[in-house]
Design an enzyme around this catalytic site. Structure first.
Site, PDB file in Angstrom:
ATOM      1  CG  ASP A  80      -2.093   0.967   1.077  1.00  0.00           C
ATOM      2  OD1 ASP A  80      -2.411   1.358  -0.062  1.00  0.00           O
ATOM      3  OD2 ASP A  80      -2.697   1.333   2.107  1.00  0.00           O
ATOM      4  CG  PHE A  81       5.021   3.073  -1.864  1.00  0.00           C
ATOM      5  CD1 PHE A  81       6.062   2.901  -0.975  1.00  0.00           C
ATOM      6  CD2 PHE A  81       5.031   4.181  -2.690  1.00  0.00           C
ATOM      7  CE1 PHE A  81       7.100   3.816  -0.911  1.00  0.00           C
ATOM      8  CE2 PHE A  81       6.057   5.102  -2.641  1.00  0.00           C
ATOM      9  CZ  PHE A  81       7.097   4.920  -1.746  1.00  0.00           C
TER      10      PHE A  81
END
Length: 286
Positions: A80-81
């Protein structure tokens, strides 16, 4: 697992509390908030991040991913960058936070981890969004989107823009003070990261190498010569970018395409030469 991950560009887990069905994780304080806070919807009295700071943040965030992908055993996929998950310490030192979607990388003969899609729209790699296939290259794609946000000062998805300009991956707005050659090189790195096919994306270690170079090239907008530019401060490639920028929206799109083509040529040369060395004269691997 979080207690086993230690790196200057990862948030430190100080401790946790458990009371019945209540759970609380305690992290270090990050006084400058998130990267998102410093990129979008800035109040009139807040200065936007300068080019040097943006490149330093990008390089630090990439180093955090490099640790997860290449140093952690087994490899860790962040999952979940995005800009809101990059928190900033004093001096704008970046640290990755919110490890709720991390996954251990594939082991044995497996090429990916299959999982329900839970990432954030606009940042998810195509193979993850469409098939739930998650790899370290999925993180590289998400990094490329965030890097574009840093370069352009635009959100990954902005529904308030006209149709065709809402997705940052397909449209960009070049604005602000920046070195022409540095801008071109940064766009090339981003374009390599957001390749549709995962196999065409670089390893995060190569991204760190390129961004470390960019972050170490101090840029002063008041000096005519930057990054090896001469005269007006714009080299041949930079002049093309500048002309396209002045031409308006279609010109901006052409600039992104040109950067993408140049980046693909760089990547091809990089992969063809196992003995490639970092060349400070042009800033790229030969």
């Amino acid at each position: 697992m979080l207690s086993l991950l230690h790196h200057p560009n990862l948030m430190s887990l100080i401790g946790y509390c458990a009371d019945g069905d209540r759970r609380l994780l305690v992290y270090e304080v990050m006084p400058f908030g998130s990267l998102e806070d410093h990129l979008f919807d800035l109040p009139p009295d807040k200065e936007p991040l300068d080019w040097n700071t943006r490149m330093t943040i990008a390089a630090g965030a990439a180093k955090g991913l490099e640790y997860l992908h290449d140093k952690a055993i087994p490899p860790v996929i962040y999952g979940d960058f995005k800009s809101s998950n990059i928190l900033l310490d004093e001096g704008f030192h970046p640290k990755l936070s919110d490890f709720g979607l991390v996954k251990l990388g594939p082991v044995g003969d497996k090429s990916h981890v299959s999982t329900r899609v839970m990432g954030t729209y606009g940042y998810c790699a195509p193979e993850y969004a469409m098939m739930g296939h998650l790899t370290v290259k999925s993180d590289v794609y998400s990094f490329g989107v965030v890097f574009l946000e840093l370069i352009m000062g635009q959100k990954a998805i902005n529904s308030s823009r006209p149709h065709g300009e809402q997705n940052l991956v397909t449209w960009g707005s070049l604005q602000g003070h920046h070195p022409m050659r540095g801008l071109y090189q940064a766009l090339a790195v981003a374009s390599m990261c957001i390749q549709e096919q995962a196999v065409a994306r670089p390893l995060i270690g190569d991204v760190v190498t390129a961004l470390s170079y960019l972050a170490n090239q101090a840029y002063d907008p008041n000096i005519a010569s930057n990054y090896g530019n001469k005269g007006s401060g714009v080299d041949e490639r930079g002049s093309k970018i500048l002309r396209n920028e002045d031409a308006g929206g279609s010109g901006r799109s052409r600039a992104v395409v040109e950067a993408k083509m140049w980046g693909e040529n760089w990547r091809e040369k990089r992969w063809q030469s196992a003995q490639g060395s970092f060349d400070g004269s042009n800033g790229w691997l030969s």
